[in-house]
Design a protein around this motif. Sequence first.
Motif, mmCIF file in Angstrom:
data_model
loop_
_atom_site.group_PDB
_atom_site.id
_atom_site.type_symbol
_atom_site.label_atom_id
_atom_site.label_comp_id
_atom_site.label_asym_id
_atom_site.label_seq_id
_atom_site.Cartn_x
_atom_site.Cartn_y
_atom_site.Cartn_z
ATOM 1 N N SER A 136 27.598 -27.659 53.836
ATOM 2 C CA SER A 136 28.321 -28.900 54.138
ATOM 3 C C SER A 136 29.741 -28.628 54.635
ATOM 4 O O SER A 136 30.380 -29.529 55.183
ATOM 5 C CB SER A 136 28.374 -29.797 52.889
ATOM 6 N N TYR A 137 30.226 -27.406 54.467
ATOM 7 C CA TYR A 137 31.569 -27.059 54.934
ATOM 8 C C TYR A 137 31.585 -26.559 56.382
ATOM 9 O O TYR A 137 32.646 -26.240 56.911
ATOM 10 C CB TYR A 137 32.183 -25.994 54.024
ATOM 11 N N GLU A 138 30.436 -26.494 57.012
ATOM 12 C CA GLU A 138 30.390 -26.075 58.410
ATOM 13 C C GLU A 138 31.222 -27.038 59.259
ATOM 14 O O GLU A 138 31.157 -28.249 59.086
ATOM 15 C CB GLU A 138 28.948 -26.035 58.905
ATOM 16 N N GLY A 139 32.016 -26.474 60.155
ATOM 17 C CA GLY A 139 32.876 -27.292 60.996
ATOM 18 C C GLY A 139 34.215 -27.613 60.361
ATOM 19 O O GLY A 139 34.971 -28.429 60.902
ATOM 20 N N CYS A 140 34.549 -26.947 59.231
ATOM 21 C CA CYS A 140 35.798 -27.242 58.532
ATOM 22 C C CYS A 140 36.999 -26.526 59.150
ATOM 23 O O CYS A 140 38.134 -26.713 58.707
ATOM 24 C CB CYS A 140 35.676 -26.876 57.057
ATOM 25 N N GLY A 141 36.758 -25.696 60.153
ATOM 26 C CA GLY A 141 37.847 -24.948 60.777
ATOM 27 C C GLY A 141 37.942 -23.510 60.317
ATOM 28 O O GLY A 141 38.700 -22.717 60.885
ATOM 29 N N ILE A 142 37.185 -23.150 59.291
ATOM 30 C CA ILE A 142 37.115 -21.776 58.793
ATOM 31 C C ILE A 142 35.682 -21.286 58.968
ATOM 32 O O ILE A 142 34.729 -22.006 58.639
ATOM 33 C CB ILE A 142 37.487 -21.693 57.299
ATOM 34 N N GLN A 143 35.518 -20.079 59.500
ATOM 35 C CA GLN A 143 34.174 -19.538 59.647
ATOM 36 C C GLN A 143 33.568 -19.263 58.274
ATOM 37 O O GLN A 143 34.160 -18.563 57.453
ATOM 38 C CB GLN A 143 34.190 -18.242 60.450
ATOM 39 N N ILE A 144 32.397 -19.837 58.032
ATOM 40 C CA ILE A 144 31.689 -19.628 56.773
ATOM 41 C C ILE A 144 30.325 -19.032 57.093
ATOM 42 O O ILE A 144 29.544 -19.623 57.846
ATOM 43 C CB ILE A 144 31.535 -20.942 55.989
ATOM 44 N N ARG A 145 30.060 -17.870 56.543
ATOM 45 C CA ARG A 145 28.779 -17.192 56.770
ATOM 46 C C ARG A 145 28.000 -17.132 55.466
ATOM 47 O O ARG A 145 28.469 -16.577 54.479
ATOM 48 C CB ARG A 145 29.004 -15.793 57.342
ATOM 49 N N LEU A 146 26.831 -17.739 55.471
ATOM 50 C CA LEU A 146 25.964 -17.782 54.298
ATOM 51 C C LEU A 146 24.824 -16.790 54.490
ATOM 52 O O LEU A 146 24.017 -16.925 55.407
ATOM 53 C CB LEU A 146 25.414 -19.195 54.094
ATOM 54 N N LEU A 147 24.772 -15.796 53.621
ATOM 55 C CA LEU A 147 23.785 -14.722 53.730
ATOM 56 C C LEU A 147 22.728 -14.854 52.648
ATOM 57 O O LEU A 147 22.951 -15.458 51.593
ATOM 58 C CB LEU A 147 24.480 -13.367 53.574
ATOM 59 N N ASP A 148 21.572 -14.277 52.906
ATOM 60 C CA ASP A 148 20.525 -14.175 51.894
ATOM 61 C C ASP A 148 20.769 -12.928 51.057
ATOM 62 O O ASP A 148 20.801 -11.807 51.588
ATOM 63 C CB ASP A 148 19.143 -14.088 52.546
ATOM 64 N N GLY A 149 20.960 -13.117 49.775
ATOM 65 C CA GLY A 149 21.192 -11.985 48.889
ATOM 66 C C GLY A 149 19.937 -11.148 48.719
ATOM 67 O O GLY A 149 18.828 -11.575 49.055
ATOM 68 N N PRO A 150 20.088 -9.928 48.167
ATOM 69 C CA PRO A 150 18.950 -9.007 48.049
ATOM 70 C C PRO A 150 18.016 -9.304 46.886
ATOM 71 O O PRO A 150 16.965 -8.680 46.761
ATOM 72 C CB PRO A 150 19.640 -7.648 47.862
ATOM 73 N N GLY A 151 18.410 -10.224 45.992
ATOM 74 C CA GLY A 151 17.552 -10.538 44.850
ATOM 75 C C GLY A 151 17.500 -9.419 43.828
ATOM 76 O O GLY A 151 16.494 -9.236 43.141
ATOM 77 N N ARG A 152 18.611 -8.682 43.695
ATOM 78 C CA ARG A 152 18.648 -7.534 42.776
ATOM 79 C C ARG A 152 19.777 -7.647 41.766
ATOM 80 O O ARG A 152 20.219 -6.658 41.203
ATOM 81 C CB ARG A 152 18.786 -6.242 43.573
ATOM 82 N N GLY A 153 20.267 -8.864 41.528
ATOM 83 C CA GLY A 153 21.301 -9.056 40.529
ATOM 84 C C GLY A 153 22.693 -9.129 41.118
ATOM 85 O O GLY A 153 22.903 -8.932 42.316
ATOM 86 N N ILE A 154 23.669 -9.395 40.233
ATOM 87 C CA ILE A 154 25.027 -9.708 40.642
ATOM 88 C C ILE A 154 25.701 -8.574 41.403
ATOM 89 O O ILE A 154 26.381 -8.795 42.412
ATOM 90 C CB ILE A 154 25.877 -10.119 39.404
ATOM 91 N N LYS A 155 25.538 -7.320 40.961
ATOM 92 C CA LYS A 155 26.235 -6.211 41.619
ATOM 93 C C LYS A 155 25.808 -6.076 43.074
ATOM 94 O O LYS A 155 26.640 -5.926 43.975
ATOM 95 C CB LYS A 155 25.978 -4.897 40.879
ATOM 96 N N GLN A 156 24.505 -6.127 43.317
ATOM 97 C CA GLN A 156 24.028 -5.948 44.688
ATOM 98 C C GLN A 156 24.249 -7.191 45.539
ATOM 99 O O GLN A 156 24.385 -7.096 46.769
ATOM 100 C CB GLN A 156 22.548 -5.550 44.675
ATOM 101 N N ASN A 157 24.315 -8.348 44.911
ATOM 102 C CA ASN A 157 24.652 -9.563 45.648
ATOM 103 C C ASN A 157 26.093 -9.496 46.141
ATOM 104 O O ASN A 157 26.402 -9.840 47.292
ATOM 105 C CB ASN A 157 24.438 -10.782 44.748
ATOM 106 N N ILE A 158 26.986 -9.036 45.288
ATOM 107 C CA ILE A 158 28.387 -8.856 45.683
ATOM 108 C C ILE A 158 28.509 -7.773 46.747
ATOM 109 O O ILE A 158 29.260 -7.914 47.722
ATOM 110 C CB ILE A 158 29.246 -8.524 44.458
ATOM 111 N N ALA A 159 27.754 -6.684 46.580
ATOM 112 C CA ALA A 159 27.801 -5.609 47.571
ATOM 113 C C ALA A 159 27.369 -6.110 48.945
ATOM 114 O O ALA A 159 27.940 -5.711 49.973
ATOM 115 C CB ALA A 159 26.903 -4.456 47.129
ATOM 116 N N THR A 160 26.387 -6.997 48.985
ATOM 117 C CA THR A 160 25.942 -7.571 50.256
ATOM 118 C C THR A 160 27.068 -8.349 50.920
ATOM 119 O O THR A 160 27.313 -8.220 52.129
ATOM 120 C CB THR A 160 24.729 -8.495 50.034
ATOM 121 N N ALA A 161 27.777 -9.161 50.143
ATOM 122 C CA ALA A 161 28.893 -9.939 50.692
ATOM 123 C C ALA A 161 30.011 -9.021 51.173
ATOM 124 O O ALA A 161 30.555 -9.212 52.275
ATOM 125 C CB ALA A 161 29.415 -10.917 49.638
#
Length: 233
Positions: A44-69
């Motif tokens: 819903s924040y698309e078009g707010c003036g800041i680029q927002i990139r939403l990625l699919d996480g790896p499904g391997r828990g918090i550490k690897q989700n953060i590593a993906t970002a």
Amino acid sequence: MATYNGEKYIKEQMDSILKNLSGTDEIVVSDDGSKDATRDIIKSYEGCGIQIRLLDGPGRGIKQNIATAIGACCGQYIFLADQDDVWTEDKVERVMKYLGKNGCRLVCHDAQVTDDSLNKIWMSSFFAYRGSRPGFLSNLFKNSYMGCCMAFDAGLRAVILPIPDEIEMHDQWIGILNDIKGGKSTFIGDKLLLYRRHEANVSDFSHGTIPEMIKKRIVLLCAVFRRILLRKY
């Protein structure tokens, strides 16, 4: 930011982050398969003036989700964010007074710890509670690097990624690798975050029994020395 089923708080966090950013910044979100409205709120924040990139996480828990970002960030400096906290309106400005100056490659700032509604301050200073300070040995035995309060030079990715599965958490890993490889870490006493504690928190202030703590430190040390022996930084 790493997200997972964060619909209850994420709008407030997104709003607080956006107040800190300009058109040259970006928000990178890795979502680990949320089943609630988290992804819709972010979109819903698309078009707010800041680029927002939403990625699919790896499904391997918090550490690897953060590593993906972290791995997907394009900017020179990376600010880590939890999905349920609230930034102060001057967080980025005040951190950038130190980051990149006089050899500083990582900044960790103080925070107030609150209840889930942000009405009750449980802890007026995380630094005071934790005895926070930089240094490899200090943070090996008693970690005071808190990911949601950290920002660092993107050049650190060369040594911190990939994040090993066997270590306990990403923040200690990032902080002590920067310390041991000669990067300057700066701890500032500015309280630039309201850190919510609630029933769904992934992190915990408790650290288990002494044998459990010793085992975790041995695992971490082994991972750190493998990394520094194999990587140039």
